[in-house]
Design an enzyme around this catalytic site. Structure first.
Site, PDB file in Angstrom:
ATOM      1  CB  SER A  56      -1.037  -0.043   1.342  1.00  0.00           C
ATOM      2  OG  SER A  56      -2.089   0.930   0.971  1.00  0.00           O
ATOM      3  CG  ASP A  59      -6.430  -3.449  -3.127  1.00  0.00           C
ATOM      4  OD1 ASP A  59      -7.093  -2.350  -2.628  1.00  0.00           O
ATOM      5  OD2 ASP A  59      -5.397  -3.506  -2.895  1.00  0.00           O
ATOM      6  CG  HIS A 107      -5.385  -2.700   0.679  1.00  0.00           C
ATOM      7  ND1 HIS A 107      -4.924  -2.000  -0.409  1.00  0.00           N
ATOM      8  CD2 HIS A 107      -4.620  -2.145   1.814  1.00  0.00           C
ATOM      9  CE1 HIS A 107      -4.041  -1.315  -0.161  1.00  0.00           C
ATOM     10  NE2 HIS A 107      -3.905  -1.298   1.173  1.00  0.00           N
TER      11      HIS A 107
END
Length: 487
Positions: free
Chosen positions: A155, A380, A416
């Protein structure tokens, strides 16, 4: 000297898991902890850097490893612990602000302008400096430098990894960059699209209705890959229309009651799948795949089925309020599509060069001999997968030999930074990177682990494919990795 121990995998959620690697029990280790505070002359900033070293040289594996951050967390003291416990020397930085500081605490000057030095610290400068300081301390402490140096992040950590690949590849031999929040100048304002569109359409569906669209899409498109396993492996083939369930009644529990799906609700969901568009219909950024949860993009709270409010994605709200509108009290209430367009373009115009992290010229990385493995879950729910694909394709157009040093793996059904029903490579990707760097083992496959079909207490593995190859079911037992191939 301090004594620390930890175990297991961090599953904090939110934007950016700080991953333990490789997710195994770790021993208790004595650690030499060095803390540094410094400022850049004339910038009025304060950066804290933390360096961790196995106290006893016999516990050091002769390698250096940095972990990435998440959301507005650039890093900190806790980020060095797992690497050190696994035998690595490590360093991290707070990027010029503490973990509990709001963006308005550090992102604006006293007269309401962007605090450019602070944003530069967070974006990449403090990261590269922490690497330099950590490697310097390693050499001083052990009398020799690390044989290999690595970055591992997801991320925000994936964006940081790309920043290092683009600007400072000489600092690392290998970079793992999961779910990279690159093109931050577009990704961040795109996160407000859901609430803005909901406001324009004057619809605020409860979460049970939003989830019903996702469930219906998965039910229709799950089997397109030949396997019914709750995963949409071929999102490009999923032609499910949100409008197809208009008129259906959803029985909600929280809040309790029945809700009939309307045209405006379907248009809202279609807008999130499609991605933000300008008032003239031009695409501004990518949307989400049909099996991605939309709870974070249009998270609703309701007192009844007819009285719901939508809370904006926190990172998007922070970005627009602090750095685009430069007004902590800014609200999207009453925002028109034209005004949203203006905010979006202001974000791009002001910040692409500083935090966009989308420079496709990786010639420095190629010449440095650095390797990078990027991976992205196709389900995601926070960072659209197609943004990463777009970047990789643009890099490939500049260098047809990009796969020699930079590879992207897509993980169907993975959310994610890991988890979800799909083949999750979070626990194997770092070892794969090490084998590429240290042994020359080219990563033609990346092992992912998923829940077994028909037995939720068991697991199955699958060998994910380097993009643009597609992970494809061939024939045979769906719980056998040999039944899948790369096409």
């Amino acid at each position: 000297a301090h004594e620390f121990s930890t175990s297991g995998r961090n599953a904090t959620g939110g934007v950016g898991v700080i991953p333990d690697i490789p997710g195994v029990e770790t021993p208790t280790v004595d650690i030499c902890l060095v803390s540094l505070s410094y400022t850049h002359p004339g910038q009025q900033d304060l950066v804290n850097t933390y360096i961790g070293l196995p106290l006893d040289a016999k516990d050091w594996n002769s390698r250096f490893l940095m972990h990435g951050g998440g959301a507005w967390y650039a890093g900190g003291e806790s980020s060095i612990l797992t690497p050190v416990l696994l035998g690595y020397a490590s360093s991290s930085t707070d990027g010029g602000h503490g973990i509990n500081a709001s963006t308005t605490d550090w992102g604006l000057t006293s007269d309401g302008h962007t605090n450019w030095p602070a944003l530069r610290d967070f974006s990449s400068l403090a990261i590269s400096e922490a690497a330099v300081l950590g490697k310097m301390a390693t050499r001083l402490y052990y009398g020799s430098g690390a044989e290999y140096s690595y970055w591992h992040g997801c991320s925000t950590g994936g964006r940081q990894g790309h920043a290092m690949a683009q600007d400072h590849p000489e600092l690392f031999d290998g970079i793992v960059a999961g779910a990279p929040a690159i093109s931050w100048d577009k990704f961040a304002p795109a996160g407000l699209w859901g609430p803005v569109l909901a406001q324009i359409l004057d619809t605020q569906p409860p979460q049970c209705v939003v989830d019903a669209f996702t469930k219906a899409a998965v039910e229709e498109c799950d089997g397109l890959d030949g396997v019914t396993d709750g995963i949409i492996a071929f999102p490009g083939r999923c032609n499910f229309k949100a409008s197809s369930i208009i008129g259906q009644t959803i029985n909600c529990i929280d809040p309790n009651g029945n809700v009939t799906i309307t045209k405006d609700m379907a248009e809202l969901i279609s807008g999130l799948w499609e991605g933000p568009r300008s008032a003239e219909g031009q695409s501004l950024w990518y949307g989400f795949h049909h099996d991605s949860s939309l709870a974070s993009m249009i998270g609703t709270s309701c007192s009844s089925t007819k009285n719901c409010t939508i809370a904006p994605f926190s990172v998007a709200k922070d970005w627009v309020n602090t750095f685009v509108a430069r007004n902590p009290e800014f609200s999207i209430e009453g925002l028109t599509r034209q005004e949203y367009d203006r905010l979006f373009r202001q974000s791009v115009d002001r910040y692409t060069s500083l935090i966009g992290t989308s420079n496709t010229d990786l010639s420095k990385m190629k010449h440095a001999g650095t390797k990078m493995l990027a991976w992205h879950g196709m389900a995601d729910q926070l960072v659209p997968t197609n943004g990463t694909i777009d970047y990789y394709e643009r890099v490939t157009k500049l260098d047809a030999d990009v796969a020699d040093y930079y590879r992207l793996f897509l993980a169907p059904g993975v959310t994610h930074c890991g988890f979800g029903p799909g083949f999750d490579p979070a626990e194997t990707v770092f070892d794969t990177m090490r084998a590429w760097v240290e042994n020359g083992t080219v990563p033609d496959r990346l092992e992912g682990v998923a829940v077994a079909v028909g037995n939720s207490s068991a697991t199955r593995t699958g060998n994910l494919c380097p993009y643009p190859q597609v992970f494809t079911y061939n024939e045979g037992d769906v719980n056998d990795a040999a039944s899948f191939t790369c096409a």
